[in-house]
Design a protein around this motif. Structure first.
Motif, PDB file in Angstrom:
ATOM      1  N   LYS A  80       0.831  -1.200   0.000  1.00 43.39           N
ATOM      2  CA  LYS A  80       0.000   0.000   0.000  1.00 43.39           C
ATOM      3  C   LYS A  80       0.865   1.249   0.000  1.00 43.39           C
ATOM      4  O   LYS A  80       0.585   2.221  -0.721  1.00 43.39           O
ATOM      5  N   LYS A  81       1.933   1.239   0.789  1.00 42.69           N
ATOM      6  CA  LYS A  81       2.867   2.365   0.823  1.00 42.69           C
ATOM      7  C   LYS A  81       3.509   2.605  -0.541  1.00 42.69           C
ATOM      8  O   LYS A  81       3.613   3.743  -1.021  1.00 42.69           O
ATOM      9  N   LYS A  83       2.351   1.800  -3.436  1.00 40.10           N
ATOM     10  CA  LYS A  83       1.325   2.294  -4.359  1.00 40.10           C
ATOM     11  C   LYS A  83       1.065   3.783  -4.121  1.00 40.10           C
ATOM     12  O   LYS A  83       1.059   4.597  -5.046  1.00 40.10           O
ATOM     13  N   ASN A  84       0.860   4.149  -2.865  1.00 36.51           N
ATOM     14  CA  ASN A  84       0.511   5.532  -2.528  1.00 36.51           C
ATOM     15  C   ASN A  84       1.667   6.508  -2.720  1.00 36.51           C
ATOM     16  O   ASN A  84       1.482   7.617  -3.221  1.00 36.51           O
ATOM     17  N   ASP A  85       2.865   6.102  -2.309  1.00 36.10           N
ATOM     18  CA  ASP A  85       4.019   7.012  -2.342  1.00 36.10           C
ATOM     19  C   ASP A  85       4.773   6.977  -3.659  1.00 36.10           C
ATOM     20  O   ASP A  85       5.348   7.993  -4.075  1.00 36.10           O
ATOM     21  N   ASN A  87       3.683   5.099  -6.670  1.00 34.29           N
ATOM     22  CA  ASN A  87       2.890   4.689  -7.834  1.00 34.29           C
ATOM     23  C   ASN A  87       3.382   3.351  -8.402  1.00 34.29           C
ATOM     24  O   ASN A  87       3.484   3.162  -9.613  1.00 34.29           O
ATOM     25  N   GLU A  89       2.863  -0.863  -8.304  1.00 33.24           N
ATOM     26  CA  GLU A  89       1.972  -1.982  -7.970  1.00 33.24           C
ATOM     27  C   GLU A  89       2.792  -3.239  -7.689  1.00 33.24           C
ATOM     28  O   GLU A  89       3.485  -3.745  -8.562  1.00 33.24           O
ATOM     29  N   THR A 285       1.127   2.568   8.475  1.00 31.51           N
ATOM     30  CA  THR A 285      -0.296   2.860   8.295  1.00 31.51           C
ATOM     31  C   THR A 285      -0.789   4.001   9.182  1.00 31.51           C
ATOM     32  O   THR A 285      -1.910   4.482   9.004  1.00 31.51           O
ATOM     33  N   GLN A 288       1.615  10.165   9.695  1.00 29.46           N
ATOM     34  CA  GLN A 288       2.949  10.398   9.138  1.00 29.46           C
ATOM     35  C   GLN A 288       3.500  11.790   9.474  1.00 29.46           C
ATOM     36  O   GLN A 288       4.604  12.144   9.050  1.00 29.46           O
TER      37      GLN A 288
END
Length: 396
Positions: A80-81, A83-85, A87, A89, A285, A288
């Motif tokens: 998830k990190k 993906k979010n930070d 981009n 997968e 999670t 931050q």
């Protein structure tokens, strides 16, 4: 008795950074007031939510073996990190959690190298890179960089170092020891070069969160599927979350590479600390904002240190945009006599500063760059002011 010991192990150089830190600690234990600029760890406490998650893990009985490659909750949090930070997968099967990012890099090199394979790295390099390569039966290929180019290698450097034995390059952005970071265009060019030549990129991104002045961290793996397949992305909890002693690093890579790394780890260390893994889930999670608070303090310290170093006769430095280190150029001091001692090397100066000024710095020779010393600003402003004052007094 003369022992017949491992010739491979005997070729490994000791870590000068740890040596200097140990010497400084020994002096402190004797009551000597030593200012330490050697440490590669934040001087902040681990955030409360992470501490509490560690305590909860103990109270809940999560103190047993886990899967070798890490608990699923942590792998999912890492995905998830990324993906979010970044981009990027990845699936949990692309992730392996290890005992710190140092362990991750060693496992990665051990997984991809065959005897004689070459690994390109820039000078200055982090002290352990060449030793990891040698331990994995590879050949380190250090490439000189220029201070005026912010210590970054470019395509010409890579082309000149490329041979039929080149297997990988190591990219550290933001960098230890220089604090430099590669731009979008620079990374794009390196990515295209690596894909064209089918070269692995070990991307050490442990200082990702510690980047300043409006600069943005970019992962080289984000430039398309071809470079992503060749990239072994290494990160961890130590620097951004002040968790150096918790020993959690992680790797994101092609499943085939992760399987080999997991197999190696299963026979060496098994899983990383279960308590630290559960605490790391809370770190990734949770809130931050603590990182932003830490960054603001680092910027203040960096700006003071850079200005002060550039005001001291015989020293100069560039302003780093990441991590928490300054590389001070000492070339103008070489050949001079200070306090009755002739300075021929960075180690000479480091020893003088420790013994006389009671200030611990790391000689640039540890990073393959003898014209420099490294100072860490991961210490209080009070220590920075006093330590630099002592250095200035000695050099006068």
């Amino acid at each position: 008795m003369k022992f017949n010991l491992s010739s491979k192990a005997l070729k490994i150089s000791p870590s000068i950074t740890l040596e200097i830190t140990a010497k400084a600690k020994e002096m402190k234990s004797k009551g000597i007031d030593v200012i330490g600029f050697g440490a590669g760890e934040p001087d902040f406490d681990t955030p409360d939510n992470i501490q509490y998650a560690g305590i909860k893990a103990i109270e809940s009985g999560n103190t047993r073996y886990t899967a070798t490659s890490g608990i699923l909750e942590l792998k999912e949090a890492i995905c998830k990190k990324l993906k979010n930070d970044n981009n990027l997968e990845y699936k949990p099967s692309n992730i392996i959690v290890s005992n710190g990012a140092k362990h991750s890099i060693f496992n990665a090199l051990f997984a991809i190298l065959n005897p004689g394979d070459e690994v390109i790295m820039p000078i200055p390099y982090w002290v352990s890179y060449p030793e990891f390569v040698k331990l994995s039966d590879g050949v380190p290929v250090p490439v000189e960089t220029r201070e005026e180019n912010d210590f970054k290698f470019d395509l010409n450097d890579l082309e000149n170092a490329l041979t039929h034995k080149t297997k990988a390059i190591i990219l550290n952005s933001p960098s230890n020891p220089t604090g430099t970071a590669y731009s979008y265009e620079e990374l794009k060019n390196i990515a295209e070069w690596a894909v064209k030549n089918k070269i692995f990129v070990i991307s050490d991104e442990i200082y990702e969160k510690l980047i300043y002045d409006g600069h943005t961290h970019i992962s080289i793996a984000s430039f398309g599927e071809d470079i992503k397949k060749l990239t072994i992305l290494v990160n961890g909890m130590s620097k951004a979350y002040a968790m150096t002693g918790w020993r959690i690093g992680y790797t994101a890579a092609d499943e085939e590479i992760v399987k080999i790394m997991t197999n190696v780890q299963s026979h060496t260390t098994s899983n990383p600390c279960s308590i630290s893994q559960y605490a790391s889930v809370a770190g990734l999670t949770g809130d931050q904002s603590v990182i932003e608070d830490m960054k603001k303090e680092f910027v203040k310290r960096r700006d003071y240190m850079v200005d002060k170093i550039n005001s001291i006769k015989g020293l100069s430095c560039r302003k780093p945009i990441g991590a928490f280190y300054v590389m001070a150029n000492i070339s103008n001091l070489k050949g001079s006599t200070i306090n009755g001692k002739t300075i021929n090397t960075s180690l000479d100066l480091a020893n003088l500063l420790l013994e006389v000024a009671k200030v611990a710095v790391v000689p640039g020779s540890a990073f393959g760059a003898d014209d420099f010393i490294r100072l860490s600003y991961a210490t209080s402003m009070k220590n920075i002011e006093e330590g630099l004052r002592r250095i200035e007094d000695i050099l006068k």
